[in-house]
Design a protein around this motif. Structure first.
Motif, mmCIF file in Angstrom:
data_model
loop_
_atom_site.group_PDB
_atom_site.id
_atom_site.type_symbol
_atom_site.label_atom_id
_atom_site.label_comp_id
_atom_site.label_asym_id
_atom_site.label_seq_id
_atom_site.Cartn_x
_atom_site.Cartn_y
_atom_site.Cartn_z
ATOM 1 N N ASN A 342 -1.284 5.625 5.563
ATOM 2 C CA ASN A 342 -2.374 4.650 5.556
ATOM 3 C C ASN A 342 -3.046 4.614 6.937
ATOM 4 O O ASN A 342 -3.093 3.577 7.614
ATOM 5 C CB ASN A 342 -1.866 3.245 5.193
ATOM 6 C CG ASN A 342 -1.357 3.159 3.785
ATOM 7 O OD1 ASN A 342 -1.968 3.659 2.842
ATOM 8 N ND2 ASN A 342 -0.188 2.523 3.611
ATOM 9 N N PRO A 403 -7.527 1.402 7.017
ATOM 10 C CA PRO A 403 -6.875 2.102 5.902
ATOM 11 C C PRO A 403 -7.476 1.698 4.558
ATOM 12 O O PRO A 403 -7.677 0.512 4.290
ATOM 13 C CB PRO A 403 -5.422 1.637 6.010
ATOM 14 C CG PRO A 403 -5.247 1.257 7.446
ATOM 15 C CD PRO A 403 -6.559 0.678 7.865
ATOM 16 N N ASN A 404 -7.775 2.697 3.741
ATOM 17 C CA ASN A 404 -8.249 2.444 2.377
ATOM 18 C C ASN A 404 -8.276 3.774 1.643
ATOM 19 O O ASN A 404 -8.203 4.854 2.253
ATOM 20 C CB ASN A 404 -9.634 1.776 2.379
ATOM 21 C CG ASN A 404 -10.733 2.703 2.865
ATOM 22 O OD1 ASN A 404 -11.332 3.428 2.079
ATOM 23 N ND2 ASN A 404 -11.001 2.695 4.171
ATOM 24 N N ASP A 405 -8.412 3.715 0.327
ATOM 25 C CA ASP A 405 -8.374 4.923 -0.485
ATOM 26 C C ASP A 405 -9.503 5.892 -0.162
ATOM 27 O O ASP A 405 -9.362 7.104 -0.361
ATOM 28 C CB ASP A 405 -8.419 4.565 -1.975
ATOM 29 C CG ASP A 405 -7.136 3.919 -2.453
ATOM 30 O OD1 ASP A 405 -6.138 3.993 -1.707
ATOM 31 O OD2 ASP A 405 -7.138 3.347 -3.560
ATOM 32 N N ASN A 407 -10.811 6.308 2.886
ATOM 33 C CA ASN A 407 -10.800 6.637 4.306
ATOM 34 C C ASN A 407 -11.027 8.132 4.507
ATOM 35 O O ASN A 407 -10.510 8.959 3.751
ATOM 36 C CB ASN A 407 -9.460 6.209 4.905
ATOM 37 C CG ASN A 407 -9.426 6.336 6.414
ATOM 38 O OD1 ASN A 407 -9.451 7.425 6.954
ATOM 39 N ND2 ASN A 407 -9.341 5.189 7.088
ATOM 40 N N LEU A 411 -4.975 9.237 2.917
ATOM 41 C CA LEU A 411 -3.875 8.277 2.983
ATOM 42 C C LEU A 411 -2.727 8.707 3.889
ATOM 43 O O LEU A 411 -1.745 7.971 4.020
ATOM 44 C CB LEU A 411 -3.349 8.015 1.566
ATOM 45 C CG LEU A 411 -4.369 7.352 0.625
ATOM 46 C CD1 LEU A 411 -3.829 7.293 -0.796
ATOM 47 C CD2 LEU A 411 -4.728 5.947 1.121
ATOM 48 N N SER A 474 2.698 2.127 -0.348
ATOM 49 C CA SER A 474 2.377 0.993 -1.221
ATOM 50 C C SER A 474 2.035 -0.284 -0.465
ATOM 51 O O SER A 474 1.400 -1.183 -1.011
ATOM 52 C CB SER A 474 3.548 0.719 -2.173
ATOM 53 O OG SER A 474 4.691 0.312 -1.458
ATOM 54 N N THR A 475 2.418 -0.365 0.810
ATOM 55 C CA THR A 475 2.111 -1.577 1.593
ATOM 56 C C THR A 475 0.637 -1.664 1.946
ATOM 57 O O THR A 475 0.118 -2.751 2.209
ATOM 58 C CB THR A 475 2.925 -1.602 2.895
ATOM 59 O OG1 THR A 475 2.488 -0.538 3.747
ATOM 60 C CG2 THR A 475 4.415 -1.462 2.619
ATOM 61 N N GLY A 476 -0.032 -0.499 1.989
ATOM 62 C CA GLY A 476 -1.432 -0.485 2.389
ATOM 63 C C GLY A 476 -1.617 -0.625 3.888
ATOM 64 O O GLY A 476 -2.745 -0.588 4.385
ATOM 65 N N ARG A 477 -0.532 -0.806 4.611
ATOM 66 C CA ARG A 477 -0.599 -0.986 6.066
ATOM 67 C C ARG A 477 -0.322 0.342 6.782
ATOM 68 O O ARG A 477 0.463 1.160 6.310
ATOM 69 C CB ARG A 477 0.396 -2.038 6.540
ATOM 70 C CG ARG A 477 0.138 -3.436 5.983
ATOM 71 C CD ARG A 477 1.021 -4.458 6.675
ATOM 72 N NE ARG A 477 2.438 -4.156 6.509
ATOM 73 C CZ ARG A 477 3.185 -4.574 5.489
ATOM 74 N NH1 ARG A 477 2.627 -5.303 4.526
ATOM 75 N NH2 ARG A 477 4.470 -4.266 5.419
ATOM 76 N N GLU A 478 -0.966 0.509 7.914
ATOM 77 C CA GLU A 478 -0.726 1.709 8.717
ATOM 78 C C GLU A 478 0.730 1.754 9.153
ATOM 79 O O GLU A 478 1.283 0.762 9.627
ATOM 80 C CB GLU A 478 -1.655 1.720 9.935
ATOM 81 C CG GLU A 478 -1.595 3.009 10.730
ATOM 82 C CD GLU A 478 -2.697 3.105 11.762
ATOM 83 O OE1 GLU A 478 -3.748 3.702 11.453
ATOM 84 O OE2 GLU A 478 -2.516 2.572 12.884
#
Length: 533
Positions: A342, A403-405, A407, A411, A474-478
């Motif tokens: 991410n 972070p995003n799909d 980006n 990922l 899955s956290t979406g966090r870097e």
């Protein structure tokens, strides 16, 4: 060819003479010879260092059995320098031959001693580490060839089996061996007149009938694909052979002979040989251990491989830099230390100012997916900025994409910190991997299967690499994941790829680097050979 053969026979005869005859050196006192050698190397720091360490005793002309063996081994190697695509004339074998035969006094023998050491040193460096300094050809090659000091090489040679030492100098890799065999094959093809008539005209497709199809069949057959025939029909058998040719040359295997395929089909044997010669030089530049575990990024092949213990354990397609001066993917080696799941994309300043600033001047709300930050990292409202007042030389802001799909880095990115700011990464632009020639990035290398690459890298440090990776994702966090077994990364540029069996596979010279290297090799004295019979 006859002149080259005569020269080689002359070298062999001389080596035999040196090995069997009683040298004139044995007739005079060693002290005078040592003093003369000291005088000859006085202005050559490297040779002075070597000879001073042995009290200026000779290693070639003393008359001892060891000196005879060293001299014979050297002349044998110099006589075969062309086999390695080296500048054979630069070693001045004919001049050395005359000097050895004519030497009678102490002064002449000292000159021959030093001349032989210089010839040995030049040959040893060329065959072990390359004829050229890579960065002098182009700054896009950031690679220091492994050059051993002249004094150290001579000292090691004296302590070793002469012929064994010289045989061990070239790269001892399967690839170098395959390239030498391909070089020999192509020299015979050139000597026999090449691959025949070139294919001309427009595009040829399955199902067509054309007068050029027998020409296509004949050329393919000479290249090792199928059999020649007079049939003008583009049938299923021909389709299969064309597709195989395309795969071997990095082309989309659609069996359509369009401009790209026709260009590769019509390359001459001399053009292919020049690619092989360049590949041999590049192999010498990397005459060092690549690493038990390493990542091989062959830029013009558009593929990335993970190699462990000599075996390819993972492979994926890649996208590399555009063929523009500022975007070409450079060549260098480093160590992959970690991956970032991410990732945030911190837009390089050059991209921010050259590509996005002109857009922001027209519309401050352009590229709205990017955040505008000041020098302290604080977010700035676009409404408060007069973009028209800035240029690429004074733009004080940074742009970043969280972070995003969608980006730009996808990922995950794989980091081997380097001065070029180059790394491997995912991408949302998946459709580009369906292209044949994939030169679309700003220099970084995009991967078609980045998740699988991550799993392969993590397999030694996790019992379930996929679960480990997906949990972080899955956290979406870097999230930074250090690699416990960090692989070496080699960004290389090989357009001739030797094969264990059959002809080499070839790739287009997408950046023109091979042409520049071959030109430099030619200026250094390397030439192509034709072998008859």
């Amino acid at each position: 060819m006859i002149q080259a053969l005569a020269r080689r026979l002359s070298v062999v005869a001389l080596a035999s003479f040196l090995f069997s005859a009683t040298p004139l050196v044995a007739q005079s006192g060693g002290g005078a010879l040592q003093q003369a050698i000291a005088g000859e190397v006085a202005r050559d720091a490297a040779l002075r260092e070597f000879y001073a360490s042995r009290n200026y005793a000779p290693i070639w002309v003393s008359g001892s059995g060891a000196d005879k063996r060293r001299t014979k081994a050297l002349f044998d190697a110099l006589g075969k320098a062309g086999d390695h695509a080296l500048p054979a004339a630069s070693y001045r074998v004919d001049d050395l031959t005359r000097a050895v035969r004519a030497a009678s006094g102490v002064s002449e023998r000292a000159k021959v001693e030093v001349a032989l050491s210089r010839a040995f040193s030049d040959y040893a460096q060329d065959v072990q580490s390359g004829v050229l300094i890579p960065s002098r050809v182009t700054s896009e090659i950031d690679r220091a060839a492994p050059r051993r000091g002249q004094a150290a090489t001579l000292a090691a040679f004296v302590k070793s089996s002469p012929s064994g030492f010289l045989r061990a100098l070239p790269p001892q890799t399967d690839q170098y061996e395959h390239l030498i065999k391909e070089k020999e094959r192509l020299e015979k093809v050139i000597g026999a007149g090449g691959w025949g008539a070139k294919v001309s005209g427009g595009t040829l497709k399955p199902g067509m009938s054309s007068a050029q199809i027998p020409v296509l069949r004949a050329r393919l057959a000479r290249l090792g694909y199928g059999r020649a025939s007079n049939s003008a029909a583009y049938d299923a058998d021909l389709q299969q052979e064309v597709a195989k040719f395309q795969r071997d040359h990095g082309l989309s295997p659609d069996a359509v002979v369009g401009p790209g395929t026709m260009s590769e089909l019509n390359k001459t044997a001399a053009e292919r040989l020049s690619q092989v010669v360049v590949a041999m030089e590049r192999e010498r530049w990397m005459n060092f251990p690549l690493g038990r575990r390493h990542v091989w990024v062959n830029i013009p092949d558009f593929h990335v491989k993970l190699i462990e213990n000599g075996r390819v354990t993972f492979e994926t397609r890649s996208v590399v830099g555009q063929n523009r001066r500022t975007h070409r993917t450079p060549e260098f080696s480093d160590v992959m230390e970690f991956m970032v799941i991410n990732p945030t994309w911190n837009v390089p300043y050059s991209i921010a100012t050259k590509e996005y600033l002109p857009m922001l001047k027209k519309d401050p709300n352009a590229v709205s997916h990017l955040q505008l930050l000041d020098k302290n990292g604080n977010r700035v409202s676009r409404a408060s900025v007069d973009f028209a007042s800035y240029s690429s030389s004074n733009f004080p802001y940074r742009l970043k994409e969280p972070p995003n799909d969608g980006n730009a880095l996808g990922l995950v990115k794989f980091m081997f910190p380097n001065t070029h700011n180059i790394y491997l990464h995912d991408t949302p632009s998946k459709s580009l991997f369906a292209r044949g020639q994939r030169t679309f990035s700003h220099g970084c290398v995009r991967l078609a299967d980045p998740f699988d690459f991550a799993y392969a890298l993590l397999k030694g440090q996790s019992s379930n690499p996929k679960a480990t990776f997906q949990k972080r994702l899955s956290t979406g966090r870097e999230s930074v994941v250090m690699l416990e077994d960090p692989p070496r990364v080699h960004l290389v540029y090989r357009t001739a790829i030797g094969q264990p069996r059959g002809a080499a596979h070839y790739r287009p010279d997408i950046y023109g680097r091979d042409a520049a290297i071959f030109s430099a090799l030619t200026k250094a004295g390397v030439s192509l050979r034709a072998v008859g019979g």
